[in-house]
Design a protein around this motif. Structure first.
Motif, short mmCIF file in Angstrom:
data_model
loop_
_atom_site.label_atom_id
_atom_site.label_comp_id
_atom_site.label_asym_id
_atom_site.label_seq_id
_atom_site.Cartn_x
_atom_site.Cartn_y
_atom_site.Cartn_z
N UNK A 1 13.82 6.68 -9.54
CA UNK A 1 13.16 6.29 -8.29
C UNK A 1 12.10 7.33 -8.00
N UNK A 2 10.89 7.07 -8.40
CA UNK A 2 9.82 8.05 -8.29
C UNK A 2 8.48 7.35 -8.07
N UNK A 3 7.48 8.16 -7.68
CA UNK A 3 6.13 7.65 -7.49
C UNK A 3 5.42 7.54 -8.83
N UNK A 4 4.34 6.76 -8.84
CA UNK A 4 3.46 6.65 -10.00
C UNK A 4 2.03 6.93 -9.55
N UNK B 1 1.55 5.72 -6.05
CA UNK B 1 2.16 4.41 -5.88
C UNK B 1 3.65 4.58 -5.62
N UNK B 2 4.15 4.25 -4.43
CA UNK B 2 5.57 4.46 -4.12
C UNK B 2 6.46 3.59 -5.02
N UNK B 3 7.71 3.98 -5.20
CA UNK B 3 8.61 3.18 -6.03
C UNK B 3 8.96 1.84 -5.38
N UNK B 4 8.98 0.81 -6.20
CA UNK B 4 9.39 -0.54 -5.80
C UNK B 4 8.54 -1.08 -4.65
N UNK C 1 10.36 -3.51 -13.01
CA UNK C 1 11.67 -2.91 -12.74
C UNK C 1 12.06 -3.02 -11.29
N UNK C 2 13.36 -2.96 -11.05
CA UNK C 2 13.91 -3.02 -9.70
C UNK C 2 15.04 -2.01 -9.58
#
Length: 383
Positions: free
Chosen positions: A50-53, A111-114, A195-196
């Motif tokens: 669970x991380x940023x991109x 870009x935040x996760x999910x 992904x989720x």
């Protein structure tokens, strides 16, 4: 006698009823609010996966008041401007553009996760050419791509620049950075990251500051919570960096992670001293200890003063006026104080250093010497 026997019989019946009653499942204890050195698990560890991109793009900022790029010096700005106008049906390939209201910029964002399509995120805009200020400019639509080359967002909007620059014929005033700015909610998400959360292969908490003791305390806190909630242990430390969790069957994963994140522990802090010689900053960890050692520190000051004197010849003579050098050298050594340093905790160590009455730069020199002598029982980090 009859009343006493009745009371005893009644007490026995009540005891049998209580003993035969089914055990009530223990409810999970409410998360403890962090205080007194205790920290939430969510603040010292993060869930793996669970991380940023990071995404980045190249764009143009227009609407500048003559503070944009010089097209002759920044040819990439001219090429980008010509390509943009060509896409809009305007042919300027043979024209010599001389505008100063356009600047080439790089646009970056996390870009935040999910995050879902249609959401908005903040972007940072920085100048790429020789523009002097981006104040008052507007970013044109800029695609933002990830490391895989796919476009995940598009940024556009007016810039918010906090710095400014004012220049006259004899003076220039600059405050902040006028060639960088931000656009709050300036990027629109166009593509979701594959992904989720439910697709994670396993739940692993990764420590931000790896430590075996801290990882063990996190596992113990999670297991104490799980025993009261699920009647079995679910966490085990894998190494000094990660703690592995087993997924309970009858528990929603977001709720599980949220409740575990609110659990508190008192993380272990390594014995470390960090010094910055440029700013004179000294940071001493809580567990730093110094073996008993005597320290004396004195300063030697050498002052060299130049006082030139003018030698004036006598009247009606053939002499010339000359400058005779005159130098004064004075050396002064301050009286050093001898202090015994040795402490089992941070307060004792600081009290001992304050007895010497030194400046931060002198404390840095003393700590380096004490470390060389082997009396500093901590890691010394010099920046």
């Amino acid at each position: 006698m009859m009343r006493a026997a009745f009371r005893i019989a009644l007490a026995l019946v009540v005891a049998l009823v209580v003993a035969s009653a089914p055990a009530v499942p223990a409810r999970a204890a409410a998360p403890v609010i962090a205080s007194g050195g205790y920290t939430r698990i969510k603040d010292i560890a993060s869930l793996k996966g669970v991380r940023d991109n990071q995404i980045v793009g190249y764009g143009l900022v227009t609407g500048l008041q003559g503070t944009g790029d010089t097209l002759r010096n920044a040819q990439f700005t001219e090429q980008a401007l010509q390509s943009m106008l060509d896409r809009m049906g305007i042919n300027v390939r043979d024209a010599r553009l001389r505008t100063r209201n356009v600047a080439a910029v790089m646009v970056t964002a996390d870009l935040p996760p999910y995050v879902g399509a249609g959401s908005r995120i903040d972007v940072t805009v920085t100048s790429l050419g020789d523009a002097t200020s981006l104040r008052g400019g507007t970013l044109l639509m800029t695609p933002l791509s990830g490391g895989d080359g796919n476009v995940y967002a598009a940024a556009q909007g007016p810039l918010a620049v906090s710095g400014f620059s004012a220049q006259g014929q004899a003076e220039q005033l600059t405050q902040g950075v006028p060639t960088a700015g931000r656009i709050p909610n300036g990027a629109l998400i166009e593509r979701e990251v594959p992904g989720a959360f439910r697709d994670l292969p396993e739940l692993i908490f990764e420590l931000k500051n790896p430590d075996f003791k801290t990882a063990t305390m996190i596992a113990d806190a999670i297991n104490a919570y799980a025993v009261g909630r699920f009647r079995h242990r679910i966490a085990s430390p894998r190494d000094q960096r990660s703690v592995v969790l087993q997924r309970p069957r009858d528990m929603i994963l977001p709720r599980l992670v949220a409740e575990i994140g609110d659990l508190t522990i008192q993380p272990d802090v390594p014995a470390r001293v960090v010094v910055d010689q440029r700013t004179g900053t000294v940071v001493i960890g809580r567990n730093v200890q110094i073996s008993t050692v005597a320290v004396t520190h004195g300063n030697l000051t050498v002052r060299v003063t130049e006082t030139p004197e003018v030698s004036q010849p006598a009247p009606f003579s053939n002499g010339q006026t000359t400058v005779v050098p005159r130098t004064e050298v004075a050396a002064r050594e301050e009286q050093g104080k001898l202090a015994v340093l040795g402490g089992s905790d941070l307060q004792t160590l600081v009290r001992g250093l304050n007895q010497v009455g030194l400046k931060p730069t002198d404390i840095i020199a003393i700590l380096q010497a004490v470390k060389t002598a082997g009396a500093l029982q901590a890691e010394l980090v010099v920046q």
